[in-house]
Design a protein around this motif. Structure first.
Motif, PDB file in Angstrom:
ATOM      1  N   ALA A 132       0.733  -1.213  -0.059  1.00 41.61           N
ATOM      2  CA  ALA A 132      -0.147   0.036  -0.021  1.00 41.61           C
ATOM      3  C   ALA A 132       0.819   1.240  -0.021  1.00 41.61           C
ATOM      4  CB  ALA A 132      -0.874  -0.063   1.120  1.00 41.61           C
ATOM      5  N   VAL A 133       0.326   2.342  -0.998  1.00 46.15           N
ATOM      6  CA  VAL A 133       1.393   3.651  -0.876  1.00 46.15           C
ATOM      7  C   VAL A 133       1.035   4.473   0.383  1.00 46.15           C
ATOM      8  CG1 VAL A 133       1.656   5.434  -2.392  1.00 46.15           C
ATOM      9  CG2 VAL A 133       1.273   3.196  -3.407  1.00 46.15           C
ATOM     10  N   LYS A 134       1.760   4.659   1.072  1.00 45.71           N
ATOM     11  CA  LYS A 134       1.603   5.621   2.125  1.00 45.71           C
ATOM     12  C   LYS A 134       1.612   7.217   1.808  1.00 45.71           C
ATOM     13  CE  LYS A 134       4.242   2.750   5.388  1.00 45.71           C
ATOM     14  NZ  LYS A 134       5.308   2.624   6.518  1.00 45.71           N
ATOM     15  N   VAL A 135       0.376   7.827   2.141  1.00 42.27           N
ATOM     16  CA  VAL A 135       0.102   9.161   1.785  1.00 42.27           C
ATOM     17  C   VAL A 135      -0.519   9.727   2.969  1.00 42.27           C
ATOM     18  CG1 VAL A 135      -0.576   8.352  -0.494  1.00 42.27           C
ATOM     19  CG2 VAL A 135      -2.208   8.337   1.314  1.00 42.27           C
ATOM     20  N   ASP A 136      -0.675  11.244   2.768  1.00 46.07           N
ATOM     21  CA  ASP A 136      -1.354  11.928   3.869  1.00 46.07           C
ATOM     22  C   ASP A 136      -2.702  12.084   3.472  1.00 46.07           C
ATOM     23  OD1 ASP A 136       1.256  11.745   5.222  1.00 46.07           O
ATOM     24  OD2 ASP A 136       1.950  13.905   4.553  1.00 46.07           O
ATOM     25  N   GLY A 137      -3.407  12.514   4.413  1.00 41.33           N
ATOM     26  CA  GLY A 137      -4.836  12.827   4.259  1.00 41.33           C
ATOM     27  C   GLY A 137      -5.267  13.968   4.852  1.00 41.33           C
ATOM     28  N   PHE A 138      -6.470  14.571   4.082  1.00 39.99           N
ATOM     29  CA  PHE A 138      -7.128  15.756   4.660  1.00 39.99           C
ATOM     30  C   PHE A 138      -8.509  15.612   4.910  1.00 39.99           C
ATOM     31  CE2 PHE A 138      -9.382  19.700   3.870  1.00 39.99           C
ATOM     32  CZ  PHE A 138      -8.692  20.662   4.359  1.00 39.99           C
ATOM     33  N   LEU A 139      -9.140  16.014   5.998  1.00 42.34           N
ATOM     34  CA  LEU A 139     -10.755  15.634   6.266  1.00 42.34           C
ATOM     35  C   LEU A 139     -11.214  16.937   5.957  1.00 42.34           C
ATOM     36  CD1 LEU A 139     -12.448  14.055   7.887  1.00 42.34           C
ATOM     37  CD2 LEU A 139     -11.991  15.076   9.875  1.00 42.34           C
ATOM     38  N   VAL A 140     -12.271  16.747   5.112  1.00 41.50           N
ATOM     39  CA  VAL A 140     -12.953  17.715   4.439  1.00 41.50           C
ATOM     40  C   VAL A 140     -14.167  18.298   5.434  1.00 41.50           C
ATOM     41  CG1 VAL A 140     -14.583  18.564   2.636  1.00 41.50           C
ATOM     42  CG2 VAL A 140     -12.749  16.855   2.293  1.00 41.50           C
ATOM     43  N   ILE A 158     -16.620  24.469   1.181  1.00 38.43           N
ATOM     44  CA  ILE A 158     -15.737  23.573   1.131  1.00 38.43           C
ATOM     45  C   ILE A 158     -14.335  23.784   0.492  1.00 38.43           C
ATOM     46  CG2 ILE A 158     -15.388  21.134   0.459  1.00 38.43           C
ATOM     47  CD1 ILE A 158     -18.182  20.471   0.705  1.00 38.43           C
ATOM     48  N   LEU A 159     -13.256  23.888   1.429  1.00 41.43           N
ATOM     49  CA  LEU A 159     -11.888  24.474   0.812  1.00 41.43           C
ATOM     50  C   LEU A 159     -10.951  23.330   1.183  1.00 41.43           C
ATOM     51  CD1 LEU A 159     -11.855  28.067   2.205  1.00 41.43           C
ATOM     52  CD2 LEU A 159     -12.372  27.379  -0.048  1.00 41.43           C
ATOM     53  N   ILE A 160     -10.229  22.881   0.043  1.00 40.34           N
ATOM     54  CA  ILE A 160      -9.347  21.928   0.207  1.00 40.34           C
ATOM     55  C   ILE A 160      -7.804  22.416  -0.154  1.00 40.34           C
ATOM     56  CG2 ILE A 160     -10.837  20.086  -0.055  1.00 40.34           C
ATOM     57  CD1 ILE A 160      -9.548  19.759  -2.802  1.00 40.34           C
ATOM     58  N   PRO A 161      -6.689  22.007   0.295  1.00 34.82           N
ATOM     59  CA  PRO A 161      -5.327  22.404  -0.347  1.00 34.82           C
ATOM     60  C   PRO A 161      -5.323  22.102  -1.951  1.00 34.82           C
ATOM     61  CG  PRO A 161      -5.053  21.019   1.579  1.00 34.82           C
ATOM     62  CD  PRO A 161      -6.551  20.795   1.253  1.00 34.82           C
ATOM     63  N   THR A 162      -4.543  23.137  -2.405  1.00 37.71           N
ATOM     64  CA  THR A 162      -4.385  23.139  -3.782  1.00 37.71           C
ATOM     65  C   THR A 162      -3.775  21.921  -4.251  1.00 37.71           C
ATOM     66  OG1 THR A 162      -4.206  25.842  -3.547  1.00 37.71           O
ATOM     67  CG2 THR A 162      -3.656  24.599  -5.729  1.00 37.71           C
ATOM     68  N   GLN A 163      -2.644  21.576  -3.467  1.00 37.67           N
ATOM     69  CA  GLN A 163      -2.022  20.295  -3.957  1.00 37.67           C
ATOM     70  C   GLN A 163      -2.781  19.077  -4.177  1.00 37.67           C
ATOM     71  OE1 GLN A 163      -1.543  21.992  -1.235  1.00 37.67           O
ATOM     72  NE2 GLN A 163      -0.875  20.413   0.546  1.00 37.67           N
ATOM     73  N   ASN A 207      -0.696   8.086   6.480  1.00 39.61           N
ATOM     74  CA  ASN A 207       0.296   8.572   7.673  1.00 39.61           C
ATOM     75  C   ASN A 207      -0.456   9.119   8.872  1.00 39.61           C
ATOM     76  OD1 ASN A 207       2.379   7.029   6.468  1.00 39.61           O
ATOM     77  ND2 ASN A 207       3.063   8.775   4.957  1.00 39.61           N
ATOM     78  N   LYS A 208      -1.101  10.298   8.303  1.00 42.09           N
ATOM     79  CA  LYS A 208      -1.723  11.149   9.078  1.00 42.09           C
ATOM     80  C   LYS A 208      -2.875  11.921   8.292  1.00 42.09           C
ATOM     81  CE  LYS A 208       1.318  15.081   8.082  1.00 42.09           C
ATOM     82  NZ  LYS A 208       2.268  15.969   8.547  1.00 42.09           N
ATOM     83  N   THR A 254     -12.250  12.228   3.119  1.00 38.58           N
ATOM     84  CA  THR A 254     -11.009  12.198   3.379  1.00 38.58           C
ATOM     85  C   THR A 254     -10.338  12.369   2.046  1.00 38.58           C
ATOM     86  OG1 THR A 254     -11.097  11.111   5.451  1.00 38.58           O
ATOM     87  CG2 THR A 254      -8.934  11.309   4.587  1.00 38.58           C
ATOM     88  N   ILE A 255      -9.625  13.149   1.604  1.00 39.42           N
ATOM     89  CA  ILE A 255      -8.856  13.161   0.408  1.00 39.42           C
ATOM     90  C   ILE A 255      -7.507  13.012   0.683  1.00 39.42           C
ATOM     91  CG2 ILE A 255     -10.642  14.535  -0.549  1.00 39.42           C
ATOM     92  CD1 ILE A 255      -8.831  16.851  -0.393  1.00 39.42           C
ATOM     93  N   VAL A 256      -6.618  12.770  -0.344  1.00 32.64           N
ATOM     94  CA  VAL A 256      -5.208  12.396  -0.358  1.00 32.64           C
ATOM     95  C   VAL A 256      -4.578  13.587  -0.788  1.00 32.64           C
ATOM     96  CG1 VAL A 256      -3.389  11.128  -1.442  1.00 32.64           C
ATOM     97  CG2 VAL A 256      -5.567  10.041  -0.864  1.00 32.64           C
ATOM     98  N   THR A 257      -3.501  14.103  -0.067  1.00 31.13           N
ATOM     99  CA  THR A 257      -2.834  15.315  -0.408  1.00 31.13           C
ATOM    100  C   THR A 257      -1.378  15.000  -0.863  1.00 31.13           C
ATOM    101  OG1 THR A 257      -2.252  15.589   1.856  1.00 31.13           O
ATOM    102  CG2 THR A 257      -4.360  16.727   0.919  1.00 31.13           C
ATOM    103  N   THR A 258      -0.621  13.893  -0.751  1.00 32.08           N
ATOM    104  CA  THR A 258       0.748  13.568  -0.788  1.00 32.08           C
ATOM    105  C   THR A 258       1.003  12.489  -1.483  1.00 32.08           C
ATOM    106  OG1 THR A 258       1.188  12.420   1.263  1.00 32.08           O
ATOM    107  CG2 THR A 258       1.639  14.987   1.049  1.00 32.08           C
TER     108      THR A 258
END
Length: 360
Positions: free
Chosen positions: A41-49, A281-286, A349-350, A331-335
């Motif tokens: 599994a690819v390890k990534v960081d998440g963002f809670l919307v 609803i705002l999310i990081p640009t990346q 990861n977090k 929950t979206i992936v940011t990295t």
């Protein structure tokens, strides 16, 4: 001898059988595929919307214009005998700025004045004769018509004389003159440009989606190149329709500040603020994955990466507003977006609900 031959044949047969059995075993071992190792599994960081208040601010180009502006041209052709254009000076409405040659018209007017006196004398005599019935009513009407005709001709000549005079149409500031006394001018000749700078206006355009928020009385702020001062203007009117070519709306506002450094034609940077959306609803640009058509985000679903189409709207330095495709609690992936494939396994990861600017 026969016994020895039989024994040798038996040995050869046993050897061939053994080799064949070994070959079959090797073929079976080669045909059996090796078991694949489970994909990591690819390890990534998440963002809670989450939803949050967001006030949109945009900057659009604008232009400072005079309250009134006119290019001054002569109405008729002629030689310029007088010029009173004080460059850069303010003049009052009606000030004589230029005069064309009118000696011929003045001569015609004097001739008509003499003719009028004679005609009026004849009309007076005819009136006296009419009282004693010395002439007919038709003869008197002819003398009266002659008087009125001369008066009409005099008005025509006076109008021509007025057209040789070029006056300021309103109080304002004159620009640079383009001619000198003695020049022959035509209606296409520009004498000068006059601007009414006592009240300046600000014109700018906004995208079509903001047109409903451009209401009279709304305060806008602007600045111009070379100055750090922030000026204020109030919207006074909007164009009656959206421009089809650019899908934008022209807006006009009245500048509230008085500053000699502000001159018509100045390029302005107009800053517009709108009412905040409490449930944006705002999310990081990346987190946005650009596509040939549209945009996607990677959604975390029970350890699986799901690519979802989204529609975005406004943005700031680090966040973008999503108006379709996401809801609070996702929950979206940011990295690691370049390593993630659709429906592949991912490991978080977090998970944060704060963007890179520290805003929740």
């Amino acid at each position: 001898m026969k016994t020895v031959a039989s024994t040798g044949s038996l040995a050869i047969l046993l050897t061939l059988t053994t080799l064949t059995a070994c070959g079959d075993k090797k073929d079976k071992n080669a045909a059996a595929p090796a078991p694949k190792a489970a994909a990591a599994a690819v390890k990534v960081d998440g963002f809670l919307v989450t939803t949050q208040a967001f006030a949109e601010n945009i900057e659009v180009p604008g232009s400072v214009i005079a309250n009134e502006t006119t290019v001054i041209n002569p109405e008729i052709s002629g030689r310029l005998t007088y010029l009173n254009v004080a460059e850069g000076r303010t003049v009052a409405k009606g000030t004589l700025l230029a005069k064309l040659y009118d000696a011929d018209l003045q001569a015609q007017l004097k001739k008509l004045e003499v003719q009028l006196k004679i005609a009026q004398t004849n009309e007076g005599r005819s009136a006296q004769l009419l009282k004693i019935e010395g002439i007919s009513k038709a003869d008197y009407d002819a003398s009266l018509l002659n008087v009125n005709t001369i008066k009409a001709d005099m008005e025509i000549v006076r109008t021509g004389i007025v057209r040789t005079e070029i006056r300021a149409p309103f109080s304002g500031k004159l620009g640079l003159k383009n001619i000198s006394p003695g020049a022959y001018v035509t209606p296409s000749t520009i004498i000068a440009v006059i601007n009414q700078v006592g009240q300046l206006k600000l014109d700018f355009t906004v995208p079509e989606k903001y047109s409903a928020q451009m209401k009279n009385g709304k305060v806008v702020h602007f600045s111009y190149e070379g100055s750090d001062k922030l000026y204020t203007a109030k919207i006074s009117a909007t164009e009656s329709s959206v421009t089809e070519a650019t899908r934008s709306l022209m807006v006009r506002s009245l500048i509230q500040d008085s500053d000699e450094r502000l001159v018509p034609g100045t390029f302005a940077k107009v800053r517009l603020s709108f009412d905040p959306d409490p449930n944006a609803i705002l999310i990081p640009t990346q987190a946005i994955v650009p596509q040939a058509r549209g945009k996607k985000i990677v959604l975390y679903k029970s350890g699986i990466a799901k690519f979802v189409d989204v529609t975005t709207s406004s943005r700031d330095s680090a966040r973008v507003q999503v108006i379709e495709g996401l809801k609070a609690g996702d929950t979206i992936v940011t990295t690691g977006l370049l390593s993630v494939r659709p429906d592949s396994k991912i490991q978080l990861n977090k998970v944060v609900n704060t963007d890179s600017t520290g805003k929740k």
